[in-house]
Design a protein around this motif. Structure first.
Motif, PDB file in Angstrom:
ATOM      1  N   UNK A 176       0.824  -1.210   0.000  1.00 29.99           N
ATOM      2  CA  UNK A 176       0.000   0.000   0.000  1.00 29.99           C
ATOM      3  C   UNK A 176       0.861   1.264   0.000  1.00 29.99           C
ATOM      4  N   UNK A 177       1.911   1.258   0.803  1.00 29.22           N
ATOM      5  CA  UNK A 177       2.702   2.480   1.008  1.00 29.22           C
ATOM      6  C   UNK A 177       3.927   2.584   0.107  1.00 29.22           C
ATOM      7  N   UNK A 178       4.399   1.443  -0.402  1.00 23.99           N
ATOM      8  CA  UNK A 178       5.657   1.442  -1.134  1.00 23.99           C
ATOM      9  C   UNK A 178       6.874   1.449  -0.228  1.00 23.99           C
ATOM     10  N   UNK A 179       6.674   1.203   1.065  1.00 22.29           N
ATOM     11  CA  UNK A 179       7.790   1.167   2.015  1.00 22.29           C
ATOM     12  C   UNK A 179       8.730   0.011   1.696  1.00 22.29           C
ATOM     13  N   UNK A 180      10.003   0.189   2.003  1.00 23.50           N
ATOM     14  CA  UNK A 180      10.969  -0.886   1.798  1.00 23.50           C
ATOM     15  C   UNK A 180      10.729  -2.030   2.788  1.00 23.50           C
ATOM     16  N   UNK A 181      10.474  -1.673   4.049  1.00 24.42           N
ATOM     17  CA  UNK A 181      10.246  -2.670   5.095  1.00 24.42           C
ATOM     18  C   UNK A 181       9.183  -2.139   6.046  1.00 24.42           C
ATOM     19  N   UNK A 182       8.384  -3.041   6.621  1.00 20.05           N
ATOM     20  CA  UNK A 182       7.361  -2.653   7.595  1.00 20.05           C
ATOM     21  C   UNK A 182       7.260  -3.729   8.664  1.00 20.05           C
ATOM     22  N   UNK A 183       7.242  -3.298   9.923  1.00 17.95           N
ATOM     23  CA  UNK A 183       7.096  -4.220  11.049  1.00 17.95           C
ATOM     24  C   UNK A 183       6.001  -3.698  11.984  1.00 17.95           C
ATOM     25  N   UNK A 184       5.038  -4.556  12.288  1.00 23.10           N
ATOM     26  CA  UNK A 184       3.905  -4.174  13.132  1.00 23.10           C
ATOM     27  C   UNK A 184       4.275  -4.284  14.602  1.00 23.10           C
ATOM     28  N   UNK A 185       3.781  -3.336  15.392  1.00 23.65           N
ATOM     29  CA  UNK A 185       4.055  -3.283  16.835  1.00 23.65           C
ATOM     30  C   UNK A 185       2.779  -2.912  17.581  1.00 23.65           C
ATOM     31  N   UNK A 186       2.824  -3.024  18.908  1.00 23.32           N
ATOM     32  CA  UNK A 186       1.598  -2.817  19.684  1.00 23.32           C
ATOM     33  C   UNK A 186       1.286  -1.361  19.994  1.00 23.32           C
ATOM     34  N   UNK A 187       2.153  -0.436  19.589  1.00 24.30           N
ATOM     35  CA  UNK A 187       1.869   0.996  19.714  1.00 24.30           C
ATOM     36  C   UNK A 187       2.914   1.772  18.921  1.00 24.30           C
ATOM     37  N   UNK A 209       6.186   0.352  11.992  1.00 23.58           N
ATOM     38  CA  UNK A 209       7.464   0.987  11.677  1.00 23.58           C
ATOM     39  C   UNK A 209       7.766   0.708  10.214  1.00 23.58           C
ATOM     40  N   UNK A 210       8.098   1.745   9.455  1.00 22.74           N
ATOM     41  CA  UNK A 210       8.597   1.559   8.094  1.00 22.74           C
ATOM     42  C   UNK A 210       9.995   2.151   8.035  1.00 22.74           C
ATOM     43  N   UNK A 211      10.892   1.501   7.294  1.00 22.96           N
ATOM     44  CA  UNK A 211      12.287   1.940   7.287  1.00 22.96           C
ATOM     45  C   UNK A 211      12.971   1.468   6.018  1.00 22.96           C
ATOM     46  N   UNK A 212      14.139   2.062   5.761  1.00 22.55           N
ATOM     47  CA  UNK A 212      14.864   1.828   4.514  1.00 22.55           C
ATOM     48  C   UNK A 212      15.927   0.729   4.635  1.00 22.55           C
ATOM     49  N   UNK A 213      16.695   0.756   5.705  1.00 22.27           N
ATOM     50  CA  UNK A 213      17.889  -0.079   5.832  1.00 22.27           C
ATOM     51  C   UNK A 213      17.520  -1.521   6.181  1.00 22.27           C
TER      52      UNK A 213
END
Length: 402
Positions: free
Chosen positions: A49-60, A203-207
């Motif tokens: 959906x976002x085109x993010x390189x990486x995404x990790x779901x968290x509780x807040x 969290x979305x991030x590049x590295x």
């Protein structure tokens, strides 16, 4: 006291329906409730959906900010520049890592941090020999104003830039969705956010090198997820602990709500935009108010008005109390952190140190705004605001009208 015969209009209300209910029931009946295939699917769909390189779901979002700062190496004594005009989570995660927030004032006419003040403070810190680690801007109400300038500043001084994008989903830009093209962005899915999982964040991030660290640290520092251990043919008790981590994982019940909400994200945003346009049209002639400027690339998580107190004989709190007594839910975003006891005393801060943030705080009111809000409800909010302003004009204003 509120008139019991008048419907109360809440400040916020999540937009949830049968699709979310059915998704939750499916998870409940599956027998697997914690982090599993629903959370993984939510992450995968979020990337698409976002085109993010990486995404990790968290509780807040708070957990997400803590994890990314920890992974980027923020440690004791490191300085991270951020806004004072934000919720406490933005600064407290810096303290979790042992670092120190350095508060930046607002840009003139904005609710976001000022790139010029930010650079001035970076230079001062470097001249003092301080270890400046990064910049943590906040997109208040869903407005990413100033982000490009702050990102350029981070590159100029070799700092990371992590976005507190808790309010800012989904917002496109020329470089891609806000949150996805800097070092990292963290979104919130709290109950009043633009999409919700009840509690949760992403969290979305590049590295790619950050992924292993964040994945492990969000669940006790264990090198394998619960779902991986459950589905593996190897002994599930055979895992390693690489560091003393945290309990920050998102469960499948919340994740499945998020998957449904993600499919509705554009629709929910368009409903917010229609309400914002209606507010602006209805209140545009109120000379005792400053309204937020319309921007298409804005999440409109909040609709924040500012009172022109010189035109009124009551203050902001009295104005809000009148709205409350007439059944209108409101809030204030935010009391700046440099005015809060912990930060004020620890860093020896005064209100005049950040004059624009201090001054704005005393004037702002966040009005009801949620996707299922009706135009009739909005009309009543506006009518009460207009009546309150007209009936509480200052003596000087009354004289000028005469």
């Amino acid at each position: 006291m509120t008139n019991q015969n008048i419907e109360s209009i809440p400040f916020a209300r999540p937009s949830l329906g049968q699709e979310e209910e059915e998704a939750v029931l499916k998870v409940l009946r599956s027998g697997w409730l914690t982090t599993g295939k629903e959370a993984q699917a939510f992450e995968d769909e979020f990337i698409r959906y976002t085109g993010a390189a990486h995404a990790l779901a968290v509780n807040s979002a708070t957990a997400g900010l803590h994890l990314i700062l920890e992974a980027l190496g923020v440690k004791e004594g490191d300085k991270v520049l951020t806004s004072s005009y934000t919720f406490t989570a933005t600064a407290e995660v810096i303290r979790y890592c042992g670092g120190d927030p350095v508060f930046v004032d607002l840009a003139p006419g904005s609710m976001n941090m000022d790139p010029k003040d930010c650079e001035k403070k970076i230079k001062k810190l470097l001249d003092e020999g301080q270890n400046v680690k990064g910049i943590l801007p906040v997109h208040i109400a869903g407005n990413p104003e100033g982000l490009e300038e702050l990102f350029a500043l981070s590159r100029r001084y070799g700092l990371f830039l992590v976005e507190d994008a808790a309010h800012c989903f989904p917002v496109p830009s020329k470089k891609g969705m806000i949150g996805t093209w800097t070092d990292a962005g963290v979104y919130s899915f709290y109950a009043n956010k633009t999409i919700t999982t009840g509690e949760g964040g992403m969290i979305v991030f590049q590295d790619p090198q950050l992924k292993e660290r964040i994945s492990a640290m969000r669940l006790h520092g264990i090198d394998k997820s619960v779902w991986d251990r459950y589905t593996s043919l190897k002994a599930p008790w055979e895992y390693d602990v690489i560091a003393p981590g945290f309990k920050y994982n998102l469960n499948d019940i919340a994740a499945t709500i998020g998957r449904v909400q993600l499919r509705k994200a554009k629709e929910l945003l368009n409903k917010r935009k229609a309400l914002v346009q209606a507010y602006r049209t209805r209140l545009k002639d109120a000379d005792f108010l400053d309204l937020p400027t319309w921007k298409e690339d804005h999440a409109w998580h909040l609709f924040i008005i500012s009172l022109r107190l010189d035109k009124l004989n009551i203050d902001r709190n009295q104005f809000m109390n009148i709205l409350r007594d007439r059944g209108i839910g409101t809030s204030v975003h935010y009391k700046p952190l440099h005015m809060m006891t912990y930060y004020r005393e620890r860093y020896k801060l005064k209100e005049e140190d950040l004059p624009l943030a201090t001054g704005l705080y005393h004037r702002v009111i966040s009005l009801p705004l949620f996707p299922d809000m009706t135009m009739d409800q909005l009309e009543r909010v506006c009518q009460v605001i207009l009546e309150t302003g007209e009936s509480h004009r200052s003596k000087a204003e009354m004289e000028s009208v005469k």
